[in-house]
Design a protein around this motif. Structure first.
Motif, PDB file in Angstrom:
ATOM      1  N   MET A 215       0.822  -1.210   0.000  1.00 55.17           N
ATOM      2  CA  MET A 215       0.000   0.000   0.000  1.00 55.17           C
ATOM      3  C   MET A 215       0.865   1.272   0.000  1.00 55.17           C
ATOM      4  O   MET A 215       0.384   2.348   0.313  1.00 55.17           O
ATOM      5  N   LYS A 216       2.160   1.154  -0.361  1.00 59.18           N
ATOM      6  CA  LYS A 216       3.046   2.306  -0.354  1.00 59.18           C
ATOM      7  C   LYS A 216       2.560   3.378  -1.324  1.00 59.18           C
ATOM      8  O   LYS A 216       2.671   4.582  -1.059  1.00 59.18           O
ATOM      9  N   PHE A 217       2.000   2.952  -2.455  1.00 61.42           N
ATOM     10  CA  PHE A 217       1.505   3.899  -3.469  1.00 61.42           C
ATOM     11  C   PHE A 217       0.471   4.831  -2.868  1.00 61.42           C
ATOM     12  O   PHE A 217       0.521   6.053  -3.075  1.00 61.42           O
ATOM     13  N   PHE A 218      -0.481   4.268  -2.087  1.00 60.33           N
ATOM     14  CA  PHE A 218      -1.543   5.084  -1.516  1.00 60.33           C
ATOM     15  C   PHE A 218      -1.021   5.967  -0.383  1.00 60.33           C
ATOM     16  O   PHE A 218      -1.550   7.057  -0.135  1.00 60.33           O
ATOM     17  N   GLN A 219       0.021   5.507   0.293  1.00 66.89           N
ATOM     18  CA  GLN A 219       0.623   6.347   1.324  1.00 66.89           C
ATOM     19  C   GLN A 219       1.275   7.570   0.693  1.00 66.89           C
ATOM     20  O   GLN A 219       1.288   8.657   1.273  1.00 66.89           O
ATOM     21  N   GLN A 220       1.807   7.396  -0.512  1.00 63.76           N
ATOM     22  CA  GLN A 220       2.479   8.500  -1.209  1.00 63.76           C
ATOM     23  C   GLN A 220       1.476   9.445  -1.862  1.00 63.76           C
ATOM     24  O   GLN A 220       1.646  10.661  -1.837  1.00 63.76           O
ATOM     25  N   THR A 221       0.441   8.885  -2.451  1.00 59.94           N
ATOM     26  CA  THR A 221      -0.520   9.722  -3.188  1.00 59.94           C
ATOM     27  C   THR A 221      -1.589  10.320  -2.288  1.00 59.94           C
ATOM     28  O   THR A 221      -2.154  11.378  -2.607  1.00 59.94           O
ATOM     29  N   GLY A 222      -1.895   9.652  -1.177  1.00 60.55           N
ATOM     30  CA  GLY A 222      -2.905  10.169  -0.262  1.00 60.55           C
ATOM     31  C   GLY A 222      -4.307  10.162  -0.838  1.00 60.55           C
ATOM     32  O   GLY A 222      -4.675   9.284  -1.614  1.00 60.55           O
ATOM     33  N   LYS A 223      -5.070  11.208  -0.532  1.00 62.39           N
ATOM     34  CA  LYS A 223      -6.495  11.219  -0.851  1.00 62.39           C
ATOM     35  C   LYS A 223      -6.791  11.316  -2.344  1.00 62.39           C
ATOM     36  O   LYS A 223      -7.902  10.998  -2.772  1.00 62.39           O
ATOM     37  N   VAL A 224      -5.825  11.756  -3.155  1.00 62.47           N
ATOM     38  CA  VAL A 224      -6.099  11.910  -4.581  1.00 62.47           C
ATOM     39  C   VAL A 224      -6.366  10.570  -5.250  1.00 62.47           C
ATOM     40  O   VAL A 224      -6.932  10.530  -6.349  1.00 62.47           O
ATOM     41  N   ALA A 225      -5.970   9.472  -4.600  1.00 67.92           N
ATOM     42  CA  ALA A 225      -6.181   8.140  -5.185  1.00 67.92           C
ATOM     43  C   ALA A 225      -7.363   7.427  -4.539  1.00 67.92           C
ATOM     44  O   ALA A 225      -7.465   6.203  -4.600  1.00 67.92           O
ATOM     45  N   ILE A 226      -8.273   8.208  -3.958  1.00 68.37           N
ATOM     46  CA  ILE A 226      -9.381   7.573  -3.229  1.00 68.37           C
ATOM     47  C   ILE A 226     -10.245   6.703  -4.139  1.00 68.37           C
ATOM     48  O   ILE A 226     -10.729   5.649  -3.725  1.00 68.37           O
ATOM     49  N   GLY A 227     -10.428   7.121  -5.416  1.00 72.47           N
ATOM     50  CA  GLY A 227     -11.242   6.315  -6.335  1.00 72.47           C
ATOM     51  C   GLY A 227     -10.660   4.932  -6.534  1.00 72.47           C
ATOM     52  O   GLY A 227     -11.371   3.926  -6.467  1.00 72.47           O
ATOM     53  N   SER A 228      -9.347   4.881  -6.776  1.00 72.47           N
ATOM     54  CA  SER A 228      -8.686   3.586  -6.981  1.00 72.47           C
ATOM     55  C   SER A 228      -8.743   2.741  -5.721  1.00 72.47           C
ATOM     56  O   SER A 228      -8.962   1.523  -5.775  1.00 72.47           O
ATOM     57  N   ARG A 229      -8.550   3.407  -4.604  1.00 75.38           N
ATOM     58  CA  ARG A 229      -8.532   2.658  -3.348  1.00 75.38           C
ATOM     59  C   ARG A 229      -9.911   2.100  -3.021  1.00 75.38           C
ATOM     60  O   ARG A 229     -10.047   0.955  -2.592  1.00 75.38           O
ATOM     61  N   LEU A 230     -10.934   2.903  -3.217  1.00 79.68           N
ATOM     62  CA  LEU A 230     -12.292   2.436  -2.964  1.00 79.68           C
ATOM     63  C   LEU A 230     -12.666   1.320  -3.928  1.00 79.68           C
ATOM     64  O   LEU A 230     -13.384   0.382  -3.554  1.00 79.68           O
ATOM     65  N   ARG A 231     -12.178   1.421  -5.173  1.00 74.05           N
ATOM     66  CA  ARG A 231     -12.462   0.371  -6.153  1.00 74.05           C
ATOM     67  C   ARG A 231     -11.839  -0.953  -5.701  1.00 74.05           C
ATOM     68  O   ARG A 231     -12.459  -2.021  -5.805  1.00 74.05           O
ATOM     69  N   MET A 232     -10.622  -0.884  -5.183  1.00 79.38           N
ATOM     70  CA  MET A 232      -9.967  -2.086  -4.678  1.00 79.38           C
ATOM     71  C   MET A 232     -10.739  -2.673  -3.499  1.00 79.38           C
ATOM     72  O   MET A 232     -10.932  -3.879  -3.402  1.00 79.38           O
ATOM     73  N   LEU A 233     -11.196  -1.787  -2.611  1.00 78.29           N
ATOM     74  CA  LEU A 233     -11.965  -2.255  -1.456  1.00 78.29           C
ATOM     75  C   LEU A 233     -13.299  -2.845  -1.905  1.00 78.29           C
ATOM     76  O   LEU A 233     -13.742  -3.880  -1.404  1.00 78.29           O
ATOM     77  N   THR A 234     -13.930  -2.179  -2.898  1.00 76.34           N
ATOM     78  CA  THR A 234     -15.187  -2.680  -3.436  1.00 76.34           C
ATOM     79  C   THR A 234     -15.015  -4.065  -4.047  1.00 76.34           C
ATOM     80  O   THR A 234     -15.850  -4.957  -3.844  1.00 76.34           O
TER      81      THR A 234
END
Length: 317
Positions: A1-20
């Motif tokens: 999850m290092k990518f999301f730690q670096q990008t933060g909230k701007v990647a919320i769509g991708s992160r939510l899609r993964m969770l979905t």
């Protein structure tokens, strides 16, 4: 999850899609858990039509927040399964209205128990979160890595099924169940031995008359599990936990744990301080159950069973 730690909230769509995707994958398995042949994406349509009203695809799409083409495609899939019925609107022949078919209503009725357990699992999950949405997403990801939604629902299902289990004392009415349940599991993995026949053919004389006990687990009134305490006179152990068997039909209903817990309580009531058991390491679920109940592996001692390759004891404090 290092990518999301670096990008933060701007990647919320991708992160939510993964969770979905993770939750949707579990959702499909949860339907299988309840023997329901339904795709998770159909649920909003089932729910919207469950009140018995007829509705157009346009209205349906608006109600569930999906596009008209998306709903049309799902309706087509459900029509092939026979879950919905489609006909011309009596007031406007240009429109088609959709309703649940008799088969669809039958399927939806089966979803009720699933919804109870899913809601309970979600409540448990939610109760473990304390942050706002973005932080909560991290918590959910961590918690679902530790224990999937499917596992959480299975546990809730076990808890609810456990409420249907009634532990009763053995009577002659359960003699055949005591024998057949044991024969079923022994024959699945091993070969019946002379000591098995002694106990199973003569439980009154071999177990009860010698100071032992037998408990029967009834699930919705049917004997689906049995377990015995055999009195030991070796100067070290009070009882042997033996002849424990649960029907494959009862798999996943927590009957084994409930039954074993009850037999241990019975041993306590009879003044036991140490309980002994014999098993085989290929029976991993059983070994895990015994460890969960507090049994520990001990050095081998003489046994009449060729299938025994592990012996355990429970010291009652």
């Amino acid at each position: 999850m290092k990518f999301f730690q670096q990008t933060g909230k701007v990647a919320i769509g991708s992160r939510l899609r993964m969770l979905t995707d993770k939750v949707t994958e579990d959702a499909a398995k949860i339907y299988q858990l309840y023997d329901i042949d339904v795709q998770p994406k159909w649920f909003p349509i089932f729910y919207s039509l469950s009140k018995g009203e007829e509705i157009t695809i346009t209205e349906l799409a608006k109600n569930i927040g999906h596009s008209h083409p998306s709903v049309s495609k799902m309706i087509g899939e459900m029509l092939k399964k026979g879950y919905v019925a489609e006909r011309k609107d009596r007031l406007d022949g240009r429109r088609n209205v959709i309703s649940l078919s008799s088969k669809g209503k039958e399927i939806y009725s089966k979803i009720d128990d699933q919804l109870i357990d899913v809601a309970a699992a979600i409540e448990d999950l939610s109760a473990q979160t304390q942050n706002k949405l973005w932080e909560a997403i991290e918590e959910w990801e961590f918690l679902l890595e530790q224990k999937t939604l499917l596992r959480r629902v299975m546990e809730k299902k076990k808890e609810r099924d456990g409420l249907k289990v009634n532990i009763v004392d053995y009577t002659s009415a359960y003699k055949q169940a005591f024998k057949s349940l044991n024969e079923e599991w022994i024959s699945t993995y091993f070969v019946m031995e002379e000591s098995d026949f002694k106990a199973l053919d003569h439980p009154q004389e071999y177990i009860l008359d010698k100071g032992g006990a037998i408990l029967v687990a009834l699930y919705e009134g049917k004997p689906l599990g049995v377990c015995a305490l055999i009195k030991m006179n070796d100067g070290e152990y009070d009882f042997e936990l033996a002849k424990m068997a649960v029907s494959p039909k009862a798999q996943g209903k927590n009957i084994g744990f409930i039954l074993a817990s009850a037999i241990i309580e019975r041993a306590k009531s009879l003044g036991a301080s140490k309980i002994y058991l014999e098993s085989n390491t290929i029976l991993k679920p059983a070994i895990n159950l015994y460890h969960k109940l507090g049994f520990q592996k001990i050095a081998g001692k003489p046994t009449p069973y060729s299938r025994c390759n592990i012996q355990m004891e429970l010291i009652i404090t």
